[in-house]
Write an enzyme that holds these catalytic residues in place. Structure first.
Site, PDB file in Angstrom:
ATOM      1  N   TYR A 203       0.845  -1.188   0.000  1.00 15.50           N
ATOM      2  CA  TYR A 203       0.000   0.000   0.000  1.00 15.50           C
ATOM      3  C   TYR A 203       0.886   1.246   0.000  1.00 15.50           C
ATOM      4  O   TYR A 203       2.011   1.214   0.466  1.00 15.50           O
ATOM      5  CB  TYR A 203      -1.035   0.010   1.117  1.00 15.50           C
ATOM      6  CG  TYR A 203      -0.574  -0.176   2.543  1.00 15.50           C
ATOM      7  CD1 TYR A 203       0.151   0.810   3.203  1.00 15.50           C
ATOM      8  CD2 TYR A 203      -0.935  -1.309   3.268  1.00 15.50           C
ATOM      9  CE1 TYR A 203       0.527   0.663   4.533  1.00 15.50           C
ATOM     10  CE2 TYR A 203      -0.573  -1.479   4.603  1.00 15.50           C
ATOM     11  CZ  TYR A 203       0.168  -0.482   5.222  1.00 15.50           C
ATOM     12  OH  TYR A 203       0.538  -0.638   6.532  1.00 15.50           O
ATOM     13  N   CYS A 204       0.356   2.317  -0.587  1.00 17.84           N
ATOM     14  CA  CYS A 204       1.081   3.582  -0.749  1.00 17.84           C
ATOM     15  C   CYS A 204       2.486   3.352  -1.329  1.00 17.84           C
ATOM     16  O   CYS A 204       3.482   3.744  -0.724  1.00 17.84           O
ATOM     17  CB  CYS A 204       1.157   4.324   0.585  1.00 17.84           C
ATOM     18  SG  CYS A 204       1.576   6.074   0.397  1.00 17.84           S
TER      19      CYS A 204
END
Length: 277
Positions: free
Chosen positions: A148-149
């Protein structure tokens, strides 16, 4: 390497430790505090700052996440899982914060030489490498696809991401921020974000490409180093590392002038979140 270390070798480090504030400490407050400190450091009214902070059961969305077609369905899912959801005032995408995640901000003056974006990222990478040196792990900085990110300065060991770095710049000050997953399950955190995107996208095509989360690409330092690392352990390593750079360390909180500025920045964060939710 010299240019990189220069940013870490400040004559004085002002330490603001907010890693023990507990569940009532809201992430909107954190981003307002960093904006405040960016301003005062940029004006020369404060020494360089290292701020540590922990938030309980919070999902922090990036601005791009607010454009998801079914954002409210995604947010409802997160709230059902027991998370508070906020939008930060900077780029990047959704991340998980909980009591096993230590956040650090290096807040530096952007001097005449200028801190280009990579120099700020490199300084944080270097700091983490020094902090984790006793564990003799090879810490890479490269994008971990499936995390994620994702970004070019994802920090990983054996290809598994345990930290992500971002930056924010305001009026001559630079805040380099990192989240470090100390303990708990990295893949369980990633599974939560995967569920969020699943519900907020519902398979729709969008102009922006959101990450296809593969939970196995993420882990905590405790999992990767086979050591029971905690937030207090990392805090101790942080302070020992900063001492080793030779500057003076002193503990601090916000000044009266900064508190007035903080109220202004907090109000802006509250308004930003009210517009989204």
């Amino acid at each position: 390497m010299k240019m990189m270390n220069e940013l870490l070798q400040q004559p004085k480090w002002r330490i603001i430790d907010q890693s023990h504030f507990g569940p009532m400490f809201d992430a909107k407050q954190s981003f307002a505090i960093d904006d405040t400190l960016c301003t005062t450091v940029g004006q020369g009214a404060s020494d360089a700052v290292v701020r540590s902070w922990v938030h309980h059961n919070t999902i922090v969305l990036g601005i791009q996440d607010t454009k998801l077609p079914y954002l409210h369905d995604g947010v409802s899912f997160l709230e059902e899982q027991g998370y508070r959801v906020i939008v930060r005032n900077s780029g990047g995408l959704a991340v998980v914060l909980d009591e096993g995640v230590l956040n650090l901000s290096l807040i530096l003056p952007d001097t005449k030489k200028g801190i280009d974006i990579n120099r700020g990222y490199d300084a944080m990478w270097e700091l983490v490498k020094h902090m984790l040196a006793p564990y003799q792990a090879n810490i890479e900085a490269r994008e971990i696809v499936g995390s994620y990110c994702p970004g070019s300065y994802d920090l990983s060991i054996h290809g598994k991401k345990f930290a992500g770095i971002s930056q924010r710049r305001i009026r001559g000050g630079v805040a380099v921020q990192i989240y470090l997953c100390a303990s708990g399950s990295g893949s369980a955190r990633a599974e939560v974000i995967r569920g969020f995107y699943e519900r907020a996208l519902k398979g729709e095509e969008t102009k922006f490409t959101y990450p296809n989360i593969v939970p196995e690409t993420m882990a905590s330092l405790s999992e990767l180093l086979h050591e029971p690392l905690t937030v207090p352990t990392l805090m101790l390593r942080l302070l020992e590392t900063l001492r080793s750079f030779g500057g003076e360390l002193y503990s601090s909180s916000l000044t009266a002038e900064e508190l007035a500025l903080y109220e202004h920045h907090l109000q802006r964060m509250i308004e930003r979140n009210e517009k989204v939710f």
